[in-house]
Enzyme design. Sequence first.
Site, PDB file in Angstrom:
ATOM      1  N   GLU A 101     -29.122 -70.534  59.865  1.00 50.05           N
ATOM      2  CA  GLU A 101     -28.372 -71.787  60.012  1.00 50.05           C
ATOM      3  C   GLU A 101     -29.094 -72.758  60.934  1.00 50.05           C
ATOM      4  O   GLU A 101     -29.741 -72.348  61.892  1.00 50.05           O
ATOM      5  CB  GLU A 101     -27.017 -71.505  60.646  1.00 50.05           C
ATOM      6  CG  GLU A 101     -26.162 -70.562  59.860  1.00 50.05           C
ATOM      7  CD  GLU A 101     -24.857 -70.256  60.593  1.00 50.05           C
ATOM      8  OE1 GLU A 101     -24.008 -69.611  59.991  1.00 50.05           O
ATOM      9  OE2 GLU A 101     -24.703 -70.662  61.753  1.00 50.05           O
ATOM     10  N   CYS A 149     -30.196 -77.976  66.457  1.00 53.08           N
ATOM     11  CA  CYS A 149     -29.998 -76.651  67.044  1.00 53.08           C
ATOM     12  C   CYS A 149     -30.559 -75.651  66.034  1.00 53.08           C
ATOM     13  O   CYS A 149     -30.049 -75.540  64.920  1.00 53.08           O
ATOM     14  CB  CYS A 149     -28.506 -76.422  67.283  1.00 53.08           C
ATOM     15  SG  CYS A 149     -28.136 -74.763  67.881  1.00 53.08           S
ATOM     16  N   CYS A 199     -29.093 -61.090  64.789  1.00 54.57           N
ATOM     17  CA  CYS A 199     -29.445 -60.861  66.190  1.00 54.57           C
ATOM     18  C   CYS A 199     -29.035 -59.444  66.558  1.00 54.57           C
ATOM     19  O   CYS A 199     -27.987 -58.963  66.124  1.00 54.57           O
ATOM     20  CB  CYS A 199     -28.733 -61.872  67.093  1.00 54.57           C
ATOM     21  SG  CYS A 199     -29.130 -61.650  68.846  1.00 54.57           S
ATOM     22  N   CYS A 244     -23.521 -59.776  71.330  1.00 55.77           N
ATOM     23  CA  CYS A 244     -22.523 -60.388  72.228  1.00 55.77           C
ATOM     24  C   CYS A 244     -21.192 -60.444  71.465  1.00 55.77           C
ATOM     25  O   CYS A 244     -21.153 -60.849  70.297  1.00 55.77           O
ATOM     26  CB  CYS A 244     -22.949 -61.788  72.649  1.00 55.77           C
ATOM     27  SG  CYS A 244     -24.563 -61.817  73.454  1.00 55.77           S
ATOM     28  N   CYS A 290     -19.771 -63.714  69.622  1.00 55.77           N
ATOM     29  CA  CYS A 290     -20.697 -64.490  68.783  1.00 55.77           C
ATOM     30  C   CYS A 290     -20.708 -63.948  67.358  1.00 55.77           C
ATOM     31  O   CYS A 290     -20.912 -62.745  67.142  1.00 55.77           O
ATOM     32  CB  CYS A 290     -22.089 -64.405  69.403  1.00 55.77           C
ATOM     33  SG  CYS A 290     -23.407 -64.913  68.325  1.00 55.77           S
ATOM     34  N   HIS A 326     -22.178 -66.691  81.161  1.00 53.34           N
ATOM     35  CA  HIS A 326     -20.849 -66.358  80.617  1.00 53.34           C
ATOM     36  C   HIS A 326     -19.975 -65.445  81.465  1.00 53.34           C
ATOM     37  O   HIS A 326     -18.890 -65.039  81.011  1.00 53.34           O
ATOM     38  CB  HIS A 326     -20.953 -65.747  79.207  1.00 53.34           C
ATOM     39  CG  HIS A 326     -21.751 -66.584  78.245  1.00 53.34           C
ATOM     40  ND1 HIS A 326     -21.722 -67.959  78.241  1.00 53.34           N
ATOM     41  CD2 HIS A 326     -22.617 -66.232  77.256  1.00 53.34           C
ATOM     42  CE1 HIS A 326     -22.531 -68.405  77.295  1.00 53.34           C
ATOM     43  NE2 HIS A 326     -23.088 -67.394  76.685  1.00 53.34           N
ATOM     44  N   CYS A 365     -22.454 -70.633  66.251  1.00 55.80           N
ATOM     45  CA  CYS A 365     -23.614 -69.854  65.806  1.00 55.80           C
ATOM     46  C   CYS A 365     -23.218 -68.708  64.881  1.00 55.80           C
ATOM     47  O   CYS A 365     -22.439 -67.842  65.244  1.00 55.80           O
ATOM     48  CB  CYS A 365     -24.298 -69.336  67.064  1.00 55.80           C
ATOM     49  SG  CYS A 365     -25.407 -67.982  66.850  1.00 55.80           S
TER      50      CYS A 365
HETATM   51  S1  SF4 Z   1     -24.980 -65.152  71.623  1.00 59.87           S
HETATM   52 FE1  SF4 Z   1     -25.227 -64.324  69.548  1.00 59.87          FE
HETATM   53  S2  SF4 Z   1     -27.250 -65.007  68.867  1.00 59.87           S
HETATM   54 FE2  SF4 Z   1     -27.160 -65.295  71.105  1.00 59.87          FE
HETATM   55  S3  SF4 Z   1     -27.996 -63.354  71.952  1.00 59.87           S
HETATM   56 FE3  SF4 Z   1     -25.758 -63.052  71.848  1.00 59.87          FE
HETATM   57  S4  SF4 Z   1     -25.443 -62.078  69.830  1.00 59.87           S
HETATM   58 FE4  SF4 Z   1     -27.493 -62.957  69.812  1.00 59.87          FE
END
Ligand code: SF4
Length: 363
Positions: A96, A115, A122, A126, A129, A235, A351
């Site tokens: 994306e 962006c 990934c 997290c 996300c 965060h 994201c």
């Molecule tokens: S926020 Fe999402 S894309 Fe960024 S490192 Fe964490 S899991 Fe990966």
Amino acid sequence: MSPDALPSIFDLTRSELSDAIAELGEPAYRGKQIWKALYVEDATSFDEITTLPRLLRDRLAQRYRLDPLTAVLQRKSNDGLVEKTLFRLADGELIETVLMRYESRDGSRARRTACISTQAGCALGCTFCATGQQGFRRQLTAGEIAAQVLHVNRRLAAQAKPGEDKERVTNVVFMGMGEPFANYDNTMRAVGILNDDDGVRLGARHMTISTVGLVPQILKLADEPYQINLAISLHAPNDKIRSATMPINRRYPIARIMRACRTYISKTNRRISFEYVLLSGENDRPEHAEELGELLKGMLCHVNLIPVNATDAGYTRPPDGRIGKFRDILKRSGIAVTVRFEKGTDIDAGCGQLRARALTGAD
Ligand code: SF4
């Protein structure tokens, strides 16, 4: 060989392109012509590069793919300020890219920010996300990273009204899918390609790399020649909360990240941005703001508070009063802070959200 199996010409740095042209027995100025066609004139096929003789265009087409990305889905927010594109890569992977328009205000200039993604998926997981919930697929090449900016440039150019100047991307944030520092070399190659003075000409100061805090790469960036901006996805104010939402924190706990940040600042004298997604009931209480203020006190930094954009993970946005209180506590601790509201929530601009919908057929 099928065209999709050919290497992408966008994966070549400027000097690698010059070498490739020399190997073909062509004069050096042909390399400059090709670079300009790719990065200034937005060529979409070798055939379009009519400054080159037909034979050379054919030889290039036999050796390289010109565009590594195919747009498969496009969404525009209701206010028209955010556009998101889902791209299919040559091997079928999906990534994306988001364009965000910021109009000029209070003397600031208008920005057109792309962006961009650095990985398909990934591995870091997290919990807040959407990309993190989909797992890792593969690293993007430098060309696949840089070409996202070229696509946005083409899109902006296509939207110009007759007689108007064509807009171009003014800023790039490496904050799309993936962890840029887990694909460090290709990310830095893409920075070099985008920064080139005879091509896209994006100043390093207009590019921001965002990381979850991979310590060795933060230290490596401090020694790079580019004056690029660094953003840390923090965060949380302490390891207990951070490890619960960001598994990488067990490997690089906050104290190590802070040490690396201080080294980075002392070497570069550049301000670091700390990104802090506010998750209702998780990390948004006044005592968390106090703790964060203590952690960052005296550091050359800025905090971006981002009330969460609801994901399928079930997090909710804190009420406005709590967001304001959090901000005020940080301000009282002497920390520069802004609240950044998510743009484009009506188009799944967070994201990985659009890719998740495409993969599950939820549209
Ligand atoms: S926020 Fe999402 S894309 Fe960024 S490192 Fe964490 S899991 Fe990966």
